[in-house]
Design a protein around this motif. Structure first.
Motif, PDB file in Angstrom:
ATOM      1  N   PHE A   7       0.716  -1.277   0.178  1.00  0.00           N
ATOM      2  CA  PHE A   7       0.273   0.167  -0.047  1.00  0.00           C
ATOM      3  C   PHE A   7       0.868   1.166  -0.074  1.00  0.00           C
ATOM      4  O   PHE A   7       1.996   1.222   0.369  1.00  0.00           O
ATOM      5  N   THR A   8       0.280   2.384  -0.210  1.00  0.00           N
ATOM      6  CA  THR A   8       1.011   3.631  -0.018  1.00  0.00           C
ATOM      7  C   THR A   8       0.414   4.600   1.143  1.00  0.00           C
ATOM      8  O   THR A   8      -0.612   4.354   1.399  1.00  0.00           O
ATOM      9  N   SER A   9       1.364   5.189   1.716  1.00  0.00           N
ATOM     10  CA  SER A   9       1.068   5.999   2.877  1.00  0.00           C
ATOM     11  C   SER A   9       2.248   6.875   3.183  1.00  0.00           C
ATOM     12  O   SER A   9       3.331   6.943   2.352  1.00  0.00           O
ATOM     13  N   ILE A  10       2.333   7.485   4.306  1.00  0.00           N
ATOM     14  CA  ILE A  10       3.465   8.329   4.658  1.00  0.00           C
ATOM     15  C   ILE A  10       3.952   7.500   5.601  1.00  0.00           C
ATOM     16  O   ILE A  10       3.569   6.732   6.632  1.00  0.00           O
ATOM     17  N   GLN A  11       5.541   7.454   5.973  1.00  0.00           N
ATOM     18  CA  GLN A  11       6.176   6.773   7.100  1.00  0.00           C
ATOM     19  C   GLN A  11       5.939   7.484   8.277  1.00  0.00           C
ATOM     20  O   GLN A  11       5.836   8.614   8.602  1.00  0.00           O
ATOM     21  N   GLY A  12       5.472   6.456   9.366  1.00  0.00           N
ATOM     22  CA  GLY A  12       4.999   7.025  10.554  1.00  0.00           C
ATOM     23  C   GLY A  12       5.872   6.959  11.607  1.00  0.00           C
ATOM     24  O   GLY A  12       5.695   7.169  12.855  1.00  0.00           O
ATOM     25  N   GLU A  13       7.144   6.382  11.411  1.00  0.00           N
ATOM     26  CA  GLU A  13       7.945   5.833  12.553  1.00  0.00           C
ATOM     27  C   GLU A  13       9.469   6.617  12.213  1.00  0.00           C
ATOM     28  O   GLU A  13       9.474   6.549  11.164  1.00  0.00           O
TER      29      GLU A  13
END
Length: 236
Positions: A7-13
């Motif tokens: 999936f595509t998203s923003i890096q959250g860590e």
């Protein structure tokens, strides 16, 4: 490869928070940490879910590299970074090398590896294909597992050939002596390797986290307290 989801998203860590990425979640892991937040990745599902351009596809495992790349090629073009996560991506090392090599042949994109940092002999096989490494140091007091000090030390020496930062999950069960040993391990390789303290479910107060940060600052140049932003925001 055997996959869980793409999936595509923003890096959250970590230090790349906010960076748009294509996430490839690999199935399987060599550890069973008691705080694991991706338990769906521990076993190999019959099918994986690939979401691209708003369209969902269910594909039987293992997924052919050519099939995966064809389904997400527009996402690879739109985003500058691919995150290989899990589970533990390195346990499928042969398939991983082939996949990254195929991606690198056709696209200008960075490869970002999220790893538990316990398999140095496998990292060595793929290090030349990786651009950025987000490496965990597993504190036994939190994982409920045996220590991995030797493995972590070997792993970080190899990872330090590329851009790397270290992440330590931080919770109320932490033992200061273990934490100091982790800091010493990083410092012996390079005091300039960034360290991220990632709070576990807010079970440490801010004051306690600041005490750990102050302890790490005695040895390391860059120490940050960074929670999992995607969870706070309710994003995938």
């Amino acid at each position: 490869m055997n996959l869980v989801e793409v999936f595509t998203s923003i890096q959250g860590e970590g230090i790349y928070i906010g960076q748009p990425q294509v996430f490839i979640r690999v199935a399987g892991c060599n550890l069973r940490c008691q705080f694991c937040d991706t338990t769906q990745s521990l076993l190999i599902p019959q099918e994986c879910e690939i979401i691209s351009q708003g369209k969902k596809n269910r594909i039987s495992n293992p997924v052919a590299n050519s099939t995966l790349i064809e389904l997400i090629k527009q996402d690879i073009l739109n985003y500058s970074m691919i995150c290989l996560t899990g589970g533990e991506p390195l346990i499928q090392i042969d398939s991983l090398k082939l996949l990254i090599s195929e991606i690198k042949k056709g696209y200008k994109t960075q490869i970002y590896l999220e790893t538990n940092g316990t398999l140095p002999h496998l990292l060595e096989q793929v290090i030349n294909l990786i651009d950025i490494i987000a490496m965990d140091i597993k504190l036994p007091s939190l994982t409920g597992l045996k220590p991995f000090w030797k493995e972590h030390e070997k792993f970080l020496r190899i990872a330090n050939k590329k851009e790397v930062f270290v992440k330590i999950i931080s919770g109320a069960q932490m033992v200061m002596d273990e934490f100091r040993r982790a800091i010493f391990l990083v410092k012996e390789i390079s005091s300039n390797i960034p360290l991220v303290l990632q709070p576990l479910d807010n079970n440490l107060s801010l004051q306690e986290l600041l005490q750990y940060q102050a302890e790490a600052n005695k040895k390391l140049s860059i120490v940050r307290i960074i929670p999992q932003v995607h969870k706070l925001a309710g994003w995938k």
